[in-house]
Design a protein around this motif. Structure first.
Motif, PDB file in Angstrom:
ATOM      1  N   LEU A  45     -10.247   2.481   4.009  1.00  0.00           N
ATOM      2  CA  LEU A  45     -10.673   2.900   2.753  1.00  0.00           C
ATOM      3  C   LEU A  45     -11.150   2.146   1.553  1.00  0.00           C
ATOM      4  CD1 LEU A  45      -7.834   5.760   2.533  1.00  0.00           C
ATOM      5  CD2 LEU A  45     -10.281   6.175   3.288  1.00  0.00           C
ATOM      6  N   TYR A  46     -11.976   2.437   0.768  1.00  0.00           N
ATOM      7  CA  TYR A  46     -12.262   1.574  -0.504  1.00  0.00           C
ATOM      8  C   TYR A  46     -11.682   2.222  -1.666  1.00  0.00           C
ATOM      9  CZ  TYR A  46     -16.315   0.030   2.308  1.00  0.00           C
ATOM     10  OH  TYR A  46     -17.188  -0.717   3.097  1.00  0.00           O
ATOM     11  N   TYR A  47     -11.138   1.413  -2.414  1.00  0.00           N
ATOM     12  CA  TYR A  47     -10.311   1.829  -3.633  1.00  0.00           C
ATOM     13  C   TYR A  47     -10.992   1.036  -4.797  1.00  0.00           C
ATOM     14  CZ  TYR A  47      -6.338   3.432  -0.847  1.00  0.00           C
ATOM     15  OH  TYR A  47      -5.535   4.435   0.040  1.00  0.00           O
ATOM     16  N   ASP A  48     -11.128   1.864  -5.949  1.00  0.00           N
ATOM     17  CA  ASP A  48     -11.338   1.256  -7.164  1.00  0.00           C
ATOM     18  C   ASP A  48     -10.137   0.596  -7.685  1.00  0.00           C
ATOM     19  OD1 ASP A  48     -14.177   2.382  -7.502  1.00  0.00           O
ATOM     20  OD2 ASP A  48     -13.281   4.516  -7.950  1.00  0.00           O
ATOM     21  N   SER A  49     -10.423  -0.207  -8.798  1.00  0.00           N
ATOM     22  CA  SER A  49      -9.331  -1.016  -9.177  1.00  0.00           C
ATOM     23  C   SER A  49      -9.419  -1.406 -10.746  1.00  0.00           C
ATOM     24  CB  SER A  49      -9.050  -2.416  -8.447  1.00  0.00           C
ATOM     25  OG  SER A  49     -10.065  -3.162  -8.612  1.00  0.00           O
ATOM     26  N   PRO A  77      -2.270   1.228  -1.121  1.00  0.00           N
ATOM     27  CA  PRO A  77      -1.225   2.266  -1.413  1.00  0.00           C
ATOM     28  C   PRO A  77      -0.646   3.164  -0.276  1.00  0.00           C
ATOM     29  CG  PRO A  77      -3.132   2.258  -2.858  1.00  0.00           C
ATOM     30  CD  PRO A  77      -3.586   1.330  -1.609  1.00  0.00           C
ATOM     31  N   GLY A  78       0.765   2.993  -0.280  1.00  0.00           N
ATOM     32  CA  GLY A  78       1.444   3.571   0.688  1.00  0.00           C
ATOM     33  C   GLY A  78       1.853   2.802   1.893  1.00  0.00           C
ATOM     34  N   ASP A  79       1.185   1.776   2.109  1.00  0.00           N
ATOM     35  CA  ASP A  79       1.534   0.905   3.184  1.00  0.00           C
ATOM     36  C   ASP A  79       2.582  -0.399   2.956  1.00  0.00           C
ATOM     37  OD1 ASP A  79      -0.762   1.743   4.783  1.00  0.00           O
ATOM     38  OD2 ASP A  79      -2.078   0.184   4.210  1.00  0.00           O
ATOM     39  N   GLU A  80       3.480  -0.477   3.918  1.00  0.00           N
ATOM     40  CA  GLU A  80       4.413  -1.421   3.697  1.00  0.00           C
ATOM     41  C   GLU A  80       3.672  -2.607   3.786  1.00  0.00           C
ATOM     42  OE1 GLU A  80       8.097  -3.421   6.299  1.00  0.00           O
ATOM     43  OE2 GLU A  80       7.732  -1.181   6.418  1.00  0.00           O
ATOM     44  N   GLY A  81       3.999  -3.679   2.875  1.00  0.00           N
ATOM     45  CA  GLY A  81       3.196  -4.960   2.582  1.00  0.00           C
ATOM     46  C   GLY A  81       2.268  -4.625   1.315  1.00  0.00           C
ATOM     47  N   HIS A  82       2.280  -3.606   0.703  1.00  0.00           N
ATOM     48  CA  HIS A  82       1.125  -3.392  -0.362  1.00  0.00           C
ATOM     49  C   HIS A  82       2.129  -3.835  -1.526  1.00  0.00           C
ATOM     50  CE1 HIS A  82      -1.771  -2.505  -3.267  1.00  0.00           C
ATOM     51  NE2 HIS A  82      -1.054  -1.283  -3.699  1.00  0.00           N
ATOM     52  N   LEU A  83       1.767  -4.675  -2.321  1.00  0.00           N
ATOM     53  CA  LEU A  83       2.572  -5.212  -3.369  1.00  0.00           C
ATOM     54  C   LEU A  83       1.984  -4.866  -4.949  1.00  0.00           C
ATOM     55  CD1 LEU A  83       2.853  -8.786  -2.353  1.00  0.00           C
ATOM     56  CD2 LEU A  83       4.612  -6.858  -2.005  1.00  0.00           C
ATOM     57  N   CYS A 106      -4.366  -6.573 -10.701  1.00  0.00           N
ATOM     58  CA  CYS A 106      -5.196  -5.743 -10.413  1.00  0.00           C
ATOM     59  C   CYS A 106      -4.976  -4.482  -9.462  1.00  0.00           C
ATOM     60  CB  CYS A 106      -6.656  -6.359  -9.825  1.00  0.00           C
ATOM     61  SG  CYS A 106      -8.025  -5.552  -9.651  1.00  0.00           S
ATOM     62  N   PRO A 107      -4.223  -3.331 -10.119  1.00  0.00           N
ATOM     63  CA  PRO A 107      -3.935  -2.072  -9.467  1.00  0.00           C
ATOM     64  C   PRO A 107      -5.027  -1.510  -8.503  1.00  0.00           C
ATOM     65  CG  PRO A 107      -2.900  -2.268 -11.400  1.00  0.00           C
ATOM     66  CD  PRO A 107      -3.845  -3.380 -11.651  1.00  0.00           C
ATOM     67  N   LEU A 108      -4.791  -1.233  -7.425  1.00  0.00           N
ATOM     68  CA  LEU A 108      -5.565  -0.047  -6.695  1.00  0.00           C
ATOM     69  C   LEU A 108      -5.566   1.393  -7.415  1.00  0.00           C
ATOM     70  CD1 LEU A 108      -5.754  -1.480  -3.060  1.00  0.00           C
ATOM     71  CD2 LEU A 108      -7.151  -2.286  -4.888  1.00  0.00           C
ATOM     72  N   LEU A 109      -6.543   2.259  -7.363  1.00  0.00           N
ATOM     73  CA  LEU A 109      -6.548   3.351  -8.122  1.00  0.00           C
ATOM     74  C   LEU A 109      -7.052   4.301  -6.979  1.00  0.00           C
ATOM     75  CD1 LEU A 109      -8.443   2.687 -11.479  1.00  0.00           C
ATOM     76  CD2 LEU A 109      -6.096   2.525 -11.126  1.00  0.00           C
ATOM     77  N   GLY A 110      -6.157   5.342  -6.866  1.00  0.00           N
ATOM     78  CA  GLY A 110      -6.487   6.412  -5.851  1.00  0.00           C
ATOM     79  C   GLY A 110      -7.243   7.556  -6.192  1.00  0.00           C
ATOM     80  N   PRO A 111      -7.730   8.362  -5.312  1.00  0.00           N
ATOM     81  CA  PRO A 111      -7.283   8.390  -4.096  1.00  0.00           C
ATOM     82  C   PRO A 111      -8.634   7.277  -3.202  1.00  0.00           C
ATOM     83  CG  PRO A 111      -8.722  10.284  -4.396  1.00  0.00           C
ATOM     84  CD  PRO A 111      -8.293   9.793  -5.897  1.00  0.00           C
ATOM     85  N   GLY A 112      -8.174   6.909  -2.273  1.00  0.00           N
ATOM     86  CA  GLY A 112      -9.275   5.908  -1.466  1.00  0.00           C
ATOM     87  C   GLY A 112     -10.384   6.598  -0.904  1.00  0.00           C
TER      88      GLY A 112
END
Length: 116
Positions: A45-49, A77-83, A106-112
């Motif tokens: 997935l692509y995410y805006d940020s 977002p939602g994955d273990e390892g995402h900081l 630089c937070p990722l903005l959902g939805p992907g």
């Protein structure tokens, strides 16, 4: 001397932070005028940020990799390892977080989404 890739990435990130910060108020954090888009490989997935600024190189960071197709990372977002948007880019091209690399928020903005 830094590689051409590293210099281009630094210029891109610096200009993105300026554009994103000016657009926050008018677009509620979603910038359609040049904010970075990040591809999360584990999700496809692509995410805006929104680039919020530089951080000191302390704590945990997730690697963001510039490619010919844009910025990529393994976890989103939602994955273990995402900081949560604490990124580093390896500007020194040595595979290790150190002085000379870029550290920023630089937070990722959902939805992907599935398309760029």
């Amino acid at each position: 001397m830094k590689s051409l890739k590293a210099m281009a990435t630094l210029v891109l990130l610096t200009s993105t932070i300026v554009v994103s910060n000016s657009a926050v108020a008018r677009d509620k954090g979603r910038n359609s005028e040049g904010a970075p888009v990040v591809f999360v490989t584990s999700q496809g997935l692509y995410y805006d940020s929104i680039a919020l600024g530089d951080l000191p190189p302390r704590g945990n960071f997730q690697q963001l990799v510039p490619t010919m197709n844009g910025l990529t990372t393994e976890f989103g977002p939602g994955d273990e390892g995402h900081l949560g948007g604490r990124w580093w880019i390896d500007l020194t091209d040595d595979g290790v977080m150190n002085e000379g690399d870029k550290f920023f928020l630089c937070p990722l903005l959902g939805p992907g989404r599935t398309t760029l």
